[in-house]
Design a protein around this motif. Structure first.
Motif, PDB file in Angstrom:
ATOM      1  N   PRO A 135       0.832  -1.292  -0.076  1.00  0.00           N
ATOM      2  CA  PRO A 135       0.094   0.065  -0.020  1.00  0.00           C
ATOM      3  C   PRO A 135       0.954   1.359   0.044  1.00  0.00           C
ATOM      4  N   ASP A 136       1.798   1.491   0.746  1.00  0.00           N
ATOM      5  CA  ASP A 136       2.721   2.658   0.854  1.00  0.00           C
ATOM      6  C   ASP A 136       3.601   2.744  -0.272  1.00  0.00           C
ATOM      7  N   THR A 158       4.633   5.580  -2.596  1.00  0.00           N
ATOM      8  CA  THR A 158       3.941   6.969  -1.984  1.00  0.00           C
ATOM      9  C   THR A 158       4.685   7.744  -1.052  1.00  0.00           C
ATOM     10  N   TYR A 159       4.595   8.821  -0.748  1.00  0.00           N
ATOM     11  CA  TYR A 159       5.025   9.680   0.334  1.00  0.00           C
ATOM     12  C   TYR A 159       3.857  10.532   0.850  1.00  0.00           C
ATOM     13  N   HIS A 193       7.985   5.761   5.638  1.00  0.00           N
ATOM     14  CA  HIS A 193       8.752   5.586   6.662  1.00  0.00           C
ATOM     15  C   HIS A 193       9.723   4.375   6.618  1.00  0.00           C
ATOM     16  N   LYS A 208      -1.307   0.339  -9.551  1.00  0.00           N
ATOM     17  CA  LYS A 208      -0.884   1.651  -9.015  1.00  0.00           C
ATOM     18  C   LYS A 208      -0.131   2.422  -9.919  1.00  0.00           C
ATOM     19  N   LEU A 232       0.115  18.743  -1.101  1.00  0.00           N
ATOM     20  CA  LEU A 232      -0.547  17.538  -1.265  1.00  0.00           C
ATOM     21  C   LEU A 232      -1.880  17.514  -0.597  1.00  0.00           C
ATOM     22  N   ASN A 233      -2.820  17.114  -1.390  1.00  0.00           N
ATOM     23  CA  ASN A 233      -4.382  16.669  -1.086  1.00  0.00           C
ATOM     24  C   ASN A 233      -4.813  17.971  -0.174  1.00  0.00           C
ATOM     25  N   TYR A 241       0.274  20.410   2.609  1.00  0.00           N
ATOM     26  CA  TYR A 241       1.486  20.229   2.043  1.00  0.00           C
ATOM     27  C   TYR A 241       2.277  18.695   2.728  1.00  0.00           C
ATOM     28  N   ALA A 242       2.974  18.097   1.924  1.00  0.00           N
ATOM     29  CA  ALA A 242       3.707  17.127   2.324  1.00  0.00           C
ATOM     30  C   ALA A 242       5.091  17.762   2.788  1.00  0.00           C
ATOM     31  N   PRO A 243       5.562  17.559   3.953  1.00  0.00           N
ATOM     32  CA  PRO A 243       6.504  18.111   4.321  1.00  0.00           C
ATOM     33  C   PRO A 243       7.964  17.380   3.836  1.00  0.00           C
ATOM     34  N   TYR A 244       9.084  18.105   3.669  1.00  0.00           N
ATOM     35  CA  TYR A 244      10.412  17.629   3.139  1.00  0.00           C
ATOM     36  C   TYR A 244      10.822  16.542   3.749  1.00  0.00           C
ATOM     37  N   LYS A 245      10.454  16.201   5.111  1.00  0.00           N
ATOM     38  CA  LYS A 245      10.929  15.012   5.744  1.00  0.00           C
ATOM     39  C   LYS A 245       9.960  14.393   6.477  1.00  0.00           C
ATOM     40  N   ILE A 278       4.170   8.804  -5.727  1.00  0.00           N
ATOM     41  CA  ILE A 278       3.213   8.332  -6.888  1.00  0.00           C
ATOM     42  C   ILE A 278       3.002   9.415  -7.758  1.00  0.00           C
ATOM     43  N   GLU A 279       3.294  10.763  -7.353  1.00  0.00           N
ATOM     44  CA  GLU A 279       3.069  11.931  -8.558  1.00  0.00           C
ATOM     45  C   GLU A 279       4.239  12.044  -9.365  1.00  0.00           C
ATOM     46  N   ASN A 321      -4.280   8.916  -2.130  1.00  0.00           N
ATOM     47  CA  ASN A 321      -3.194   9.329  -2.698  1.00  0.00           C
ATOM     48  C   ASN A 321      -2.214   7.863  -2.960  1.00  0.00           C
ATOM     49  N   GLY A 322      -2.721   6.935  -3.183  1.00  0.00           N
ATOM     50  CA  GLY A 322      -1.913   5.690  -3.742  1.00  0.00           C
ATOM     51  C   GLY A 322      -1.988   4.674  -2.478  1.00  0.00           C
ATOM     52  N   THR A 323      -2.218   5.164  -1.287  1.00  0.00           N
ATOM     53  CA  THR A 323      -2.387   4.343  -0.164  1.00  0.00           C
ATOM     54  C   THR A 323      -3.695   4.568   0.533  1.00  0.00           C
ATOM     55  N   TYR A 324      -3.416   4.273   2.000  1.00  0.00           N
ATOM     56  CA  TYR A 324      -4.690   4.361   2.747  1.00  0.00           C
ATOM     57  C   TYR A 324      -4.426   5.616   3.917  1.00  0.00           C
ATOM     58  N   ARG A 378       4.530  15.642  12.518  1.00  0.00           N
ATOM     59  CA  ARG A 378       4.169  16.625  11.637  1.00  0.00           C
ATOM     60  C   ARG A 378       5.003  18.116  11.987  1.00  0.00           C
ATOM     61  N   ALA A 400       8.474  17.531  11.231  1.00  0.00           N
ATOM     62  CA  ALA A 400       8.809  17.480   9.770  1.00  0.00           C
ATOM     63  C   ALA A 400       8.875  18.863   9.093  1.00  0.00           C
ATOM     64  N   PHE A 401       8.105  19.667   9.590  1.00  0.00           N
ATOM     65  CA  PHE A 401       8.159  21.276   9.125  1.00  0.00           C
ATOM     66  C   PHE A 401       9.371  21.861   9.963  1.00  0.00           C
ATOM     67  N   ILE A 417     -10.965  17.046   2.836  1.00  0.00           N
ATOM     68  CA  ILE A 417     -11.203  17.899   1.778  1.00  0.00           C
ATOM     69  C   ILE A 417     -12.222  16.933   0.679  1.00  0.00           C
TER      70      ILE A 417
END
Lengths: 736, 736
Positions: A246-247, A250-251, A254, A355, A612-613, A616-620, A691-692, B613-616, B629, B632-633, B691
């Protein structure tokens, strides 16, 4: 994880490889910054007016051909303009010599003075499994050799170090005298490349002539091979592949997808002259980074028509057929829960491939991607049209490809339905029918070569059973769909259904076929029966009115006709793809990177999150995130924690970065590539794309596509705290 | 967070409220399970043949009208069929009486024997700010009253408890004798409702006649109001709104969006007979839960034509204009960084609204949503068509609406460009022009009512300055876009540009207009000048050739024409919406929930993750996730941690669930609703939708749309560990 280059080839469409060419920045506005043409490179065409030709960063972005630079031709103006970065003179050589190609499909790097090599766990799995024993399952439990003596040999594993790149364009080009026909030219050049390779290999190196820009440049790549490689450290498979399928792709992510091996020479750890030192803090936000590795295949020079064909025909069909196959497997499992383990991997595997294809399709359906592609193609064609010589040589290549793809698209449904792919029984029946027909003819009149006939025979007689229940169910679904798409009057439908409903027809074929019985029989008798199929007179085999054979025979003439036409069209397509690549090289020269060739490339990028959605998706991500995701799924597979990770929870610095993302350009084959900083220090380890990133297969963009890497700090923290492998961490930090 | 009902109204389009009617399950196949018609309800039409009419769960799902049940009509067959749940007889009354409407726009509930009330932090912010002092900023720092004596009064705040629902349909219907015209009927019924309300209110309760199913049912809602409400506990704003605007409307989420107040009676804590006990473990995976609260507005009975109009005209334009406004603000900030604080909230606010509209638009552009909507509309129209009486009364309502929307769509661009919205200066200029024109006419010939003219005068003279720099920039963008959309020859473009380029024209209007000078002047002289504008003879005001007034005047005739036509069309639209709602009630009765009316509803759902987004996305997040989170930021705003949360890190059980998602149907107004389990125990607190829920505005779906709630365990753990508020936690757990 990204698949190895090999894995991607399996996933790939079998489409001809596209060629990516290079921009010489020779447009008047940037002529002064244009790099010198390389010795031996075909002289790029000088254009009086070059519509939409751009230089440097703009050229790279407009073309969308990516950033996979060869080490001998990283455009300094591009790096300088974009990042204000001018590496010291020995930087490229140092990075190249510290980089490795790992086995047949991955990347790796030297990371210590004692020959320690870093790659992904998913790349090293072959070795990890091979050194496992009945007592120790290192893939599940992880492995750590605390001393050199404990490091077991990875049998058959080798690492290739690119010690030199030599430009041999002039020599290859000289092999074909002016006036040669295209066929002669191809043959003569191939012979020259062979001779160069052999000559080079005689010196003890592994050599390969790489054709870049469709023969615009020929480069001789010389490798030193290390074939005494031993396993040092691997985490538990679950820690490396946390989140499982599943993962995957993606991002936020972990995964501690890392494994260390060591190169030996004469029984002693290798002391490589060049290796990457470990960064003190690892990748930080907005930092310039580089990925050095071996990307496998990109399709970024495919034309709009080719992308349209994929979007409208092949990709939706592939996804539909994946869904059918999963549905069939699930139905069998629902009817009999004990079958779950049997179909589990099939289902997971297909879902993962689905996928990926959904990701590709989303790119093909993305108006922005297609508009950027169209704009680029338009400017490229305008540049061709602006020069009468270019126009006469290359101007119609796009139209030819469009024509071919229109015909391929029109044929697509019929090709799919008559191909019998995914039906082992019907494919064997087809082999039998073809063998019977071919062997009844004199050799000179046969359609298939002796080698092809031999392969058919081998398949027919192979000791593999057929999953009749699964295929029957799949056939009933496929027939129902085919009847809708092709119409009830299509010869294939008529032949397959014979007036029955799809479910009945599939049952009739699989339940009454003698051949099905033979292929279903897993006893020795079955093995013998299959062997006999090839020994018996092929004509006789083909004769009985077996429903599987009857079906294969009734549609074979049309199937062969379609196969032949498809081959013809693909030949035309390939020839025109080569023309486009040549035109590109003539116009743009070498300031854009060539198409991926599973050889060493350097890709620049920046550590950076993305939208993301809605947020934001964080850089880490951090170790906190690992424990969050595990707890959020109530520790259910594939989000469970191993005993070591459960135990280490309170001792870890949970805010340690675990994974991070950057904009460097990668693709399958880059797995195991180190991420390095300006000082050529390790800040991370590539193991996947988000996935993007999947649409980057067709056109590079860094809007939301990201390379996913293990953070260097996570590796140190896990080694010290979770795995009690402080010695190894010390070695990475150069502390021994 | 979801906006309060009031907030949503601001966001809403100003479209007429749609009516949601109810399904009687009277189709032959399910007739035996159909609920008894309610006393006084209009008798649903019995249909001989009812195409595509379904019962129970299927009916609810096919209609897509959601699950916001009124407490007197929760269909037992639906709950039984779907969840095998039959609540005890006193369940509904208990849940209703423990539920509250909070102030003018939120929901809440009693959660202790001593009148403790739970709602969202974002609902209670008014009170939290009001009780703050110069020394204590409780919105930033949080608040906790350890003893009753420390609980400050929330001035003006009230809580409404729905003590009874009485069906008054018969009485309202009886008010309009047969043969009344539609206008008479409307007036007589309104009078009857007024009389019923007054009669009821005389008894000391707050009363409201709610029209459900567009008058299919009239229900008298009787509330007991608690207006001595005091603040007990609020976390820091940052803990309640962690992730700020970016994370708003999204999930996974990490917000402790909770506040406790207490209802008092006669100066003593109220001892409510009914309150929700706290669940021992909180929401678990796949658990049946209910949300009890006050949803504000849904648009789920809008026709396909109306949705098409929104999709093709209003929504893209709104989004485009949002983008323009943000671009203008950003440009000003870029030019002068010191303006950042000034435009920060404007930018954030518009970006948030853009996020919402993008979400709506994604629903309108979603082929699955539109196909489901089309299928439902088709079956509904077929049911109407199947009965000649229904067909003659309602059959053309959809076509009428389609006609109206086609005309609205054709007018849309012109309406937008001539509306002068977002331009305070030009709107004031228009008011001045209209005042001048109207006041010059005898009263009997005026277009606008005295009240309207008074509003115009008030606006003209109001003591508010105009942001000239911002409006000028916005106008230049708007004009450039308008020229493209309307064409250079359109009278508005001609009048606005007068041959200039958009940037020059905007500069000319804003820089040379005397009116702009007056509205820009924030000194006392400016205030005085604005006041004078209304005192002076309106005709004289209108006379000068001020470029702002000239522009407003030159397009006003057309603008008024368009406004009038729009009003006419909307009147026709509303009348036909009412016909559709009537038809729905005649056919389907009361087994589907009515449209949201900001009155108490019960919504069923299941605790459940969803594909993302490709997973759950997991069904819950944990405190680990909060710290992940933030880290991560790099702890940057809006992902920073407060001192209390930093300090508590090592003492918290980090695996405690923080937020979770369920499929219950909510919308603005539901903020602060408790999530309860089968035993009517608190398992969570609604504070937002993801969203993916935004398209539920038009059609309910639980594929990926989710309600986002604070987990009950997070509240206890945070109270005890982070806030040292064990007494409050004990009260919630009934431990005092």
């Amino acid at each position: 994880m990204i698949r190895s280059a090999r894995g991607w080839h399996v996933l790939a469409l079998g489409l001809a490889v596209a060629w990516v060419a290079s921009c010489s920045s020779r447009a008047p506005s940037t002529a002064s910054e244009a790099p010198e043409p390389m010795a031996g490179a075909a002289a790029p065409q000088q254009l009086a007016t070059a519509p939409a030709l751009l230089g440097g960063v703009e050229a790279v972005e407009a073309a969308g051909l990516g950033k996979m630079w060869t080490f001998d031709r990283v455009p300094g103006d591009y790096l300088g303009e974009r990042y204000d970065f001018s590496p010291p003179s020995d930087w490229y050589e140092h990075v190249r010599l510290a980089s490795l190609r790992y086995g047949g499909g991955c990347s790796a790097s030297f990371v210590s003075a004692d020959g320690l090599v870093m790659t992904n766990h998913h790349c090293a799995r072959g070795c990890i499994t091979a050194v496992s024993t009945d007592e120790h399952d290192y893939d599940t439990d992880g492995f750590y050799a605390a001393t050199r003596e404990d490091e077991p040999v990875c049998q058959g594993l080798f690492l290739d170090q690119l010690v030199e790149i030599e430009d041999v364009t002039a020599r290859v080009d000289a092999a074909a005298p002016a006036g040669s026909t295209r066929e002669e030219e191809t043959r003569l050049k191939r012979e020259a490349m062979q001779a160069i390779t052999e000559e080079c290999s005689a010196g003890g190196l592994r050599c390969q002539v790489v054709s870049l820009y469709n023969g615009g440049i020929y480069s001789l790549y010389k490798y030193r091979r290390y074939d005494d490689v031993r396993l040092v450290f691997a985490p538990e498979g679950q820690a490396a592949f946390f989140g499982g399928d599943p993962d995957n792709f993606t991002y936020p992510r972990h995964d501690l997808d890392v494994t260390f091996v060591r190169a030996y020479e004469n029984g002693e750890p290798l002391q490589p002259e060049h290796y990457f030192k470990w960064s003190e803090s690892g990748a930080g936000a907005d930092e310039l980074v580089f990925v050095t590795g071996n990307p496998g295949t990109t399709l970024r020079l495919q034309t709009l028509a080719q992308l349209g064909y994929m979007r409208d025909a092949t990709h939706p069909t592939i996804i539909k057929q994946y869904k059918e196959r999963v549905a069939a497997a699930r139905k069998l499992v629902e009817a009999d829960r004990s079958l779950e383990p049997r179909y589990r991997n099939l289902i997971f595997g297909i879902e993962n491939a689905t996928k990926a294809y959904n990701g590709y399709l989303s790119g093909l359906e993305d108006p922005e991607l297609m508009a950027a592609k169209a704009a680029w193609e338009e400017s490229f064609r305008a540049a061709v049209a602006a020069d009468p010589g270019l126009q006469s040589r290359y101007g119609d290549a796009w139209d030819e490809i469009a024509r071919v793809n229109a015909e391929l698209k029109a044929m697509d449904a019929e090709v799919r339905w008559t191909s019998l792919s995914h039906f082992a029984l019907l494919s064997r029946a087809r082999d039998i029918v073809r063998l019977a027909e071919e062997l009844s003819k004199p050799e000179s009149e046969r359609t298939y070569s002796a080698a092809e006939l031999e392969r058919m025979e081998r398949r027919v007689g192979a000791d593999r059973t057929v999953d009749v229940a699964y295929e029957q169910l799949l056939l009933s679904m496929r027939l129902a769909d085919a009847r809708e798409v092709l119409g009830p009057d299509h010869p294939f439908i008529q032949a397959a259904l014979e007036g029955r409903e799809p479910g009945e027809a599939a049952a009739f074929i699989y339940q009454t076929s003698e051949l099905a019985g033979i292929y279903q029989d897993s006893t020795l008798a079955g093995v013998e029966a299959r062997r006999k199929l090839t020994e018996a007179d092929a004509a006789a085999i083909g004769a009985p009115r077996d429903p599987a054979i009857a079906l294969a025979r009734s549609i074979d003439a049309r199937a062969r006709q379609l196969e032949r036409r498809q081959e013809e069209l693909e030949t035309i397509e390939t020839a025109n793809e080569e023309r486009i690549a040549e035109a590109l090289f003539e116009i743009y020269g070498t300031a854009l990177p060539p198409d991926a060739t599973f050889t060493l490339r350097l890709a620049d990028g920046v550590v950076k999150g993305y939208p993301l959605n809605g947020t934001y998706a964080p850089y880490k991500t951090t170790f906190y995130g690992l424990y969050d995701r595990a707890a959020a799924f109530d520790y259910q597979e594939p989000w469970h924690l191993t005993e070591k990770w459960k135990a280490a929870k309170n001792d870890l610095d949970l805010s340690t970065p675990l994974n991070f993302v950057c904009t460097a350009d990668i693709i399958g084959g880059n797995s195991g590539s180190p991420v390095i900083n300006r000082d050529a220090e390790v800040v991370g380890l590539v193991f996947d794309g988000n996935i993007e990133m999947l649409p980057n297969r067709f056109r590079y963009s860094d809007a939301v596509a990201r390379t996913v890497a293990v953070h260097s700090e996570a590796i140190l923290e896990a080694l010290r705290v979770v795995y009690d492998a402080g010695t190894l961490a010390d070695e990475l930090e150069g502390k021994r």
